[in-house]
Design a protein around this motif. Structure first.
Motif, PDB file in Angstrom:
ATOM      1  N   PHE A  32       0.817  -1.211   0.000  1.00  0.00           N
ATOM      2  CA  PHE A  32       0.000   0.000   0.000  1.00  0.00           C
ATOM      3  C   PHE A  32       0.855   1.267   0.000  1.00  0.00           C
ATOM      4  O   PHE A  32       0.412   2.316  -0.444  1.00  0.00           O
ATOM      5  N   ALA A  37      -3.059   2.995  -4.761  1.00  0.00           N
ATOM      6  CA  ALA A  37      -4.306   2.810  -5.502  1.00  0.00           C
ATOM      7  C   ALA A  37      -4.874   1.399  -5.339  1.00  0.00           C
ATOM      8  O   ALA A  37      -6.088   1.218  -5.423  1.00  0.00           O
ATOM      9  N   LYS A  39      -5.061  -0.335  -2.687  1.00  0.00           N
ATOM     10  CA  LYS A  39      -5.690  -0.528  -1.374  1.00  0.00           C
ATOM     11  C   LYS A  39      -7.210  -0.637  -1.495  1.00  0.00           C
ATOM     12  O   LYS A  39      -7.845  -1.369  -0.741  1.00  0.00           O
ATOM     13  N   ALA A  40      -7.792   0.050  -2.467  1.00  0.00           N
ATOM     14  CA  ALA A  40      -9.236   0.006  -2.673  1.00  0.00           C
ATOM     15  C   ALA A  40      -9.718  -1.385  -3.086  1.00  0.00           C
ATOM     16  O   ALA A  40     -10.909  -1.686  -2.975  1.00  0.00           O
ATOM     17  N   MET A  41      -8.818  -2.245  -3.522  1.00  0.00           N
ATOM     18  CA  MET A  41      -9.172  -3.600  -3.940  1.00  0.00           C
ATOM     19  C   MET A  41      -9.287  -4.557  -2.752  1.00  0.00           C
ATOM     20  O   MET A  41      -9.673  -5.706  -2.927  1.00  0.00           O
ATOM     21  N   ALA A  44     -11.453  -3.377   4.382  1.00  0.00           N
ATOM     22  CA  ALA A  44     -10.936  -2.490   5.429  1.00  0.00           C
ATOM     23  C   ALA A  44     -10.247  -3.302   6.526  1.00  0.00           C
ATOM     24  O   ALA A  44      -9.185  -2.924   7.018  1.00  0.00           O
ATOM     25  N   TYR A  84     -11.054  -9.544  -9.244  1.00  0.00           N
ATOM     26  CA  TYR A  84     -10.851  -8.579  -8.154  1.00  0.00           C
ATOM     27  C   TYR A  84     -10.346  -7.240  -8.669  1.00  0.00           C
ATOM     28  O   TYR A  84     -10.186  -6.295  -7.910  1.00  0.00           O
ATOM     29  N   HIS A  90       0.035  -4.949 -12.101  1.00  0.00           N
ATOM     30  CA  HIS A  90       0.065  -5.097 -10.652  1.00  0.00           C
ATOM     31  C   HIS A  90       1.060  -6.176 -10.205  1.00  0.00           C
ATOM     32  O   HIS A  90       1.582  -6.118  -9.092  1.00  0.00           O
TER      33      HIS A  90
END
Length: 137
Positions: A32, A37, A39-41, A44, A84, A90
């Motif tokens: 992260f 970017a 992290k949204a995948m 929480a 995902y 990535h």
């Protein structure tokens, strides 16, 4: 992967496995940090995700001696990651975070040739998820 690469990966992972929870935390913190970017995948609450990461790595690494058993699982994992939102670009970022984590976790036991072995598996997963043309890009 060559038998020597398999041995390197298995030996390196065996040294990190006892600190798997900490290693997973370090991995995601690094991921992260270098790729905020993505992290949204992720959820929480990363508790289960960290466990899944280490369990998946254990299955793959321990099965490398029998590649015919690992490759279908690695292929399925790569294809799931497309759903995902994972993209070919990535993989180097995730791989870099993983290798950075291993280097930190292994300390003096780190060997740069471990990176090449992990890169071989990453290349296979990219090819499986996106096809040969995407893997080459």
């Amino acid at each position: 992967m060559t038998p020597d690469q398999v041995k390197l990966v298995q030996e390196s992972f065996a040294k990190v496995a006892p600190i798997s929870e900490q290693a997973a935390m370090i991995f995601y913190e690094r991921l992260f940090e270098v790729a905020p970017a993505v992290k949204a995948m992720f959820p929480a609450d990363m508790t289960e995700q960290r466990k899944k990461l280490m369990a998946t790595l254990a299955v793959v690494v321990n099965g490398l001696s029998n590649m015919s058993s690992v490759l279908p699982a690695a292929s399925a994992l790569a294809k799931r990651h497309v759903g995902y939102g994972a993209k070919p670009e990535h993989y180097p970022v995730v791989g870099g975070a993983l290798l950075w984590t291993l280097e930190k976790g292994l300390g003096e036991a780190w060997r740069p040739d471990v990176a090449a072995a992990y890169g071989t598996l990453s290349g296979y997963m990219i090819s499986e998820a996106y096809g040969g043309a995407q893997a080459a890009e």
